[in-house]
Design an enzyme around this catalytic site. Structure first.
Site, PDB file in Angstrom:
ATOM      1  N   ARG A 139       0.870  -1.180   0.000  1.00  0.00           N
ATOM      2  CA  ARG A 139       0.000   0.000   0.000  1.00  0.00           C
ATOM      3  C   ARG A 139       0.903   1.224   0.000  1.00  0.00           C
ATOM      4  O   ARG A 139       2.122   1.108   0.101  1.00  0.00           O
ATOM      5  CB  ARG A 139      -1.021  -0.002   1.153  1.00  0.00           C
ATOM      6  CG  ARG A 139      -0.658  -0.685   2.417  1.00  0.00           C
ATOM      7  CD  ARG A 139       0.457  -0.052   3.177  1.00  0.00           C
ATOM      8  NE  ARG A 139       0.255   1.363   3.355  1.00  0.00           N
ATOM      9  CZ  ARG A 139       1.188   2.257   3.608  1.00  0.00           C
ATOM     10  NH1 ARG A 139       2.462   1.873   3.705  1.00  0.00           N
ATOM     11  NH2 ARG A 139       0.916   3.539   3.753  1.00  0.00           N
ATOM     12  N   GLY A 140       0.276   2.408  -0.131  1.00  0.00           N
ATOM     13  CA  GLY A 140       1.064   3.630  -0.297  1.00  0.00           C
ATOM     14  C   GLY A 140       1.187   3.921  -1.781  1.00  0.00           C
ATOM     15  O   GLY A 140       1.526   3.024  -2.572  1.00  0.00           O
ATOM     16  N   ALA A 141       0.906   5.181  -2.166  1.00  0.00           N
ATOM     17  CA  ALA A 141       0.749   5.502  -3.581  1.00  0.00           C
ATOM     18  C   ALA A 141       1.940   5.092  -4.460  1.00  0.00           C
ATOM     19  O   ALA A 141       1.759   4.368  -5.454  1.00  0.00           O
ATOM     20  CB  ALA A 141       0.436   6.993  -3.727  1.00  0.00           C
ATOM     21  N   ARG A 194      -7.105  -0.269  -7.088  1.00  0.00           N
ATOM     22  CA  ARG A 194      -7.449   0.796  -6.120  1.00  0.00           C
ATOM     23  C   ARG A 194      -7.644   2.092  -6.910  1.00  0.00           C
ATOM     24  O   ARG A 194      -6.903   2.355  -7.854  1.00  0.00           O
ATOM     25  CB  ARG A 194      -6.362   0.980  -5.044  1.00  0.00           C
ATOM     26  CG  ARG A 194      -6.333  -0.149  -4.019  1.00  0.00           C
ATOM     27  CD  ARG A 194      -5.431   0.175  -2.842  1.00  0.00           C
ATOM     28  NE  ARG A 194      -6.095   1.008  -1.851  1.00  0.00           N
ATOM     29  CZ  ARG A 194      -5.476   1.480  -0.768  1.00  0.00           C
ATOM     30  NH1 ARG A 194      -4.199   1.217  -0.541  1.00  0.00           N
ATOM     31  NH2 ARG A 194      -6.123   2.233   0.108  1.00  0.00           N
ATOM     32  N   GLN A 251      -1.918   2.044   9.933  1.00  0.00           N
ATOM     33  CA  GLN A 251      -0.611   2.177   9.268  1.00  0.00           C
ATOM     34  C   GLN A 251       0.378   2.923  10.162  1.00  0.00           C
ATOM     35  O   GLN A 251       1.581   2.667  10.115  1.00  0.00           O
ATOM     36  CB  GLN A 251      -0.769   2.940   7.940  1.00  0.00           C
ATOM     37  CG  GLN A 251      -1.485   2.186   6.845  1.00  0.00           C
ATOM     38  CD  GLN A 251      -2.967   2.508   6.812  1.00  0.00           C
ATOM     39  OE1 GLN A 251      -3.575   2.838   7.828  1.00  0.00           O
ATOM     40  NE2 GLN A 251      -3.576   2.400   5.646  1.00  0.00           N
ATOM     41  N   ASP A 295      -1.776  10.821  -2.078  1.00  0.00           N
ATOM     42  CA  ASP A 295      -2.169   9.829  -3.093  1.00  0.00           C
ATOM     43  C   ASP A 295      -2.475  10.466  -4.435  1.00  0.00           C
ATOM     44  O   ASP A 295      -2.410   9.811  -5.469  1.00  0.00           O
ATOM     45  CB  ASP A 295      -3.372   9.025  -2.613  1.00  0.00           C
ATOM     46  CG  ASP A 295      -2.942   8.094  -1.505  1.00  0.00           C
ATOM     47  OD1 ASP A 295      -2.827   8.549  -0.359  1.00  0.00           O
ATOM     48  OD2 ASP A 295      -2.648   6.922  -1.811  1.00  0.00           O
ATOM     49  N   LYS A 351      -4.580  10.043   3.130  1.00  0.00           N
ATOM     50  CA  LYS A 351      -5.297   9.164   4.069  1.00  0.00           C
ATOM     51  C   LYS A 351      -6.360   9.927   4.861  1.00  0.00           C
ATOM     52  O   LYS A 351      -6.108  11.043   5.334  1.00  0.00           O
ATOM     53  CB  LYS A 351      -4.263   8.521   5.010  1.00  0.00           C
ATOM     54  CG  LYS A 351      -4.820   7.607   6.087  1.00  0.00           C
ATOM     55  CD  LYS A 351      -5.713   6.506   5.552  1.00  0.00           C
ATOM     56  CE  LYS A 351      -5.048   5.645   4.496  1.00  0.00           C
ATOM     57  NZ  LYS A 351      -6.054   4.819   3.742  1.00  0.00           N
TER      58      LYS A 351
HETATM   59  O1  MRU Z   1      -4.473   3.195   2.236  1.00  0.00           O
HETATM   60  P1  MRU Z   1      -2.997   3.393   2.102  1.00  0.00           P
HETATM   61  O2  MRU Z   1      -2.203   2.814   3.224  1.00  0.00           O
HETATM   62  O3  MRU Z   1      -2.482   2.980   0.738  1.00  0.00           O
HETATM   63  O4  MRU Z   1      -2.816   4.972   2.183  1.00  0.00           O
HETATM   64  C1  MRU Z   1      -1.529   5.515   2.071  1.00  0.00           C
HETATM   65  C2  MRU Z   1      -1.501   6.973   2.248  1.00  0.00           C
HETATM   66  O5  MRU Z   1      -2.497   7.625   2.412  1.00  0.00           O
HETATM   67  C3  MRU Z   1      -0.158   7.629   2.127  1.00  0.00           C
HETATM   68  O6  MRU Z   1      -0.089   8.770   2.950  1.00  0.00           O
HETATM   69  C4  MRU Z   1       0.059   8.048   0.668  1.00  0.00           C
HETATM   70  O7  MRU Z   1      -0.150   6.965  -0.194  1.00  0.00           O
HETATM   71  C5  MRU Z   1       1.399   8.597   0.438  1.00  0.00           C
HETATM   72  S1  MRU Z   1       2.629   7.339   0.512  1.00  0.00           S
HETATM   73  C6  MRU Z   1       4.140   7.979   0.167  1.00  0.00           C
END
Ligand code: MRU
Length: 347
Positions: free
Chosen positions: A52-54, A95, A198, A239, A250
């Site tokens: 996960r994470g963009a 996603r 997270q 994201d 988030k």
């Molecule tokens: O649902 P997630 O864990 O994928 O959400 C991640 C976030 O919101 C992060 O802050 C975002 O992707 C930036 S990651 C460098």
């Protein structure tokens, strides 16, 4: 200055001709990689939060395309460009909010269009480049973001925008890593980040891994933390950033930005330009992922709400550009972002 001590976590790896994903659902109690050999399982891993994470989602999808091309080319070398289409669509649907996913898939489609024989070497090189560029961009952003900080700082971060959310080093946590090494950050507060935790499971673990002082707090503590004058900055990832500088991140990030404005705490967003979507004019157009209410109704697999309780589970929110003090990218830093400054940055 060496960054090696602060650059050890790799959530996405290509090893022995297969994709390896660090299973982020079970961290920090277990540290285990899962091997992937086909694109559909890779897409499911994105949906199910193995990764996960963009930026990490985009990198993973790029390797998913390599696996899809390998399979379809082996099955029918003349028609693989047609038969791969369903797998690409499945990856695309994994996603909806992080634009890095679509950015990476569009880039890989561009390489597919250029392939004339066995596509795997070209596509693999492209995916490896996306991974390596992400890590080096994060180090550039780490130093650029740290250079904005003055004096001594305690900071609050939300969710996990660290090595685990990227190729390595992290976006928001990249600035925190660089800022800590430069003596500009002394203390980090991490929101636990319901419902996936997270912050509790990933951010606190990542920072402790690097011996950076971190204090975990439940999400609702943020206002009190700011009221007590304990922090100077909120530092988060994103994201998707719209052409006017509105920032999706988030769920809970918007609340932090409103609180920060009220308490005169500065608000920094750290994201590579692969997170910027110049095709949408404002944050109103960003699709917000709605996840299963069951994630809110239970905690660590244990049901916490009464049977038949209804729950709402948006995974992201949008912070208007007017609440953002700084956007840090690998191409430069924007103070008080707006449409014109975003246009110049991206031109
Ligand atoms: O649902 P997630 O864990 O994928 O959400 C991640 C976030 O919101 C992060 O802050 C975002 O992707 C930036 S990651 C460098």
């Amino acid at each position: 200055m060496t960054k090696s001590k602060f650059d050890r976590i790799r959530p996405v790896k290509w090893e022995s001709n297969q994709l390896m994903l660090l299973d982020q659902r079970i961290l920090p109690s277990e540290y285990a990689y899962i091997a992937y050999k086909d694109a559909k399982s890779v897409a499911d891993a994105i949906t199910d939060m193995v990764v996960r994470g963009a930026p990490a989602i985009g990198i993973t999808a790029a390797f998913g395309v390599v696996l899809a091309a390998r399979m379809h080319y082996a099955h029918d070398a003349d028609n693989w460009k047609k038969s791969i289409v369903d797998d690409l669509a499945y990856l695309r649907a994994s996603r909806p909010t992080a634009v890095n996913l679509f950015w990476a898939l569009d880039h890989m489609q561009h390489i597919i269009n250029q392939c004339e024989s066995n596509p795997e070497p070209l596509l693999l090189q492209a995916a490896l480049n996306i991974l390596e560029n992400d890590i080096s961009n994060n180090k550039i952003m780490g130093d650029a973001g740290a250079s904005v900080l003055q004096g001594n700082n305690a900071v609050l971060t939300h969710c996990n925008a660290g090595a685990l959310a990227t190729g390595g080093y992290g976006t928001a946590l990249g600035v925190i890593r660089s800022g800590y090494q430069q003596g500009k950050i002394q203390q980090v507060y991490a929101d636990e980040t319901r419902p996936w935790l997270q912050g509790a499971r990933l951010t606190a673990w990542e920072l402790m891994h690097d011996d950076i002082p971190v204090t975990l707090q439940s999400d609702s503590v943020a206002g009190y933390l700011m009221q007590q004058g304990k922090i100077q900055w909120v530092i988060v990832g994103s994201d998707r950033i719209a052409a006017n500088g509105d920032v999706a991140n988030k769920i809970g990030t918007y609340s932090l930005a409103v609180l920060a404005k009220f308490h005169k705490v500065k608000f920094m967003v750290v994201a590579p330009t692969s997170t910027i979507d110049m095709a949408i004019s404002s944050g109103d157009e960003i699709p917000i992922e709605q996840r299963n209410p069951s994630e809110v109704l239970s905690l660590a697999g244990q049901r916490i709400a009464a049977e038949n309780t209804s729950a709402w589970n948006p995974a992201f929110d949008v912070t208007p550009a007017a609440l953002v003090d700084v956007i840090v990218t690998e191409k430069g830093v924007i103070h008080q972002p707006d449409k014109e400054k975003m246009r110049v940055l991206m031109s």
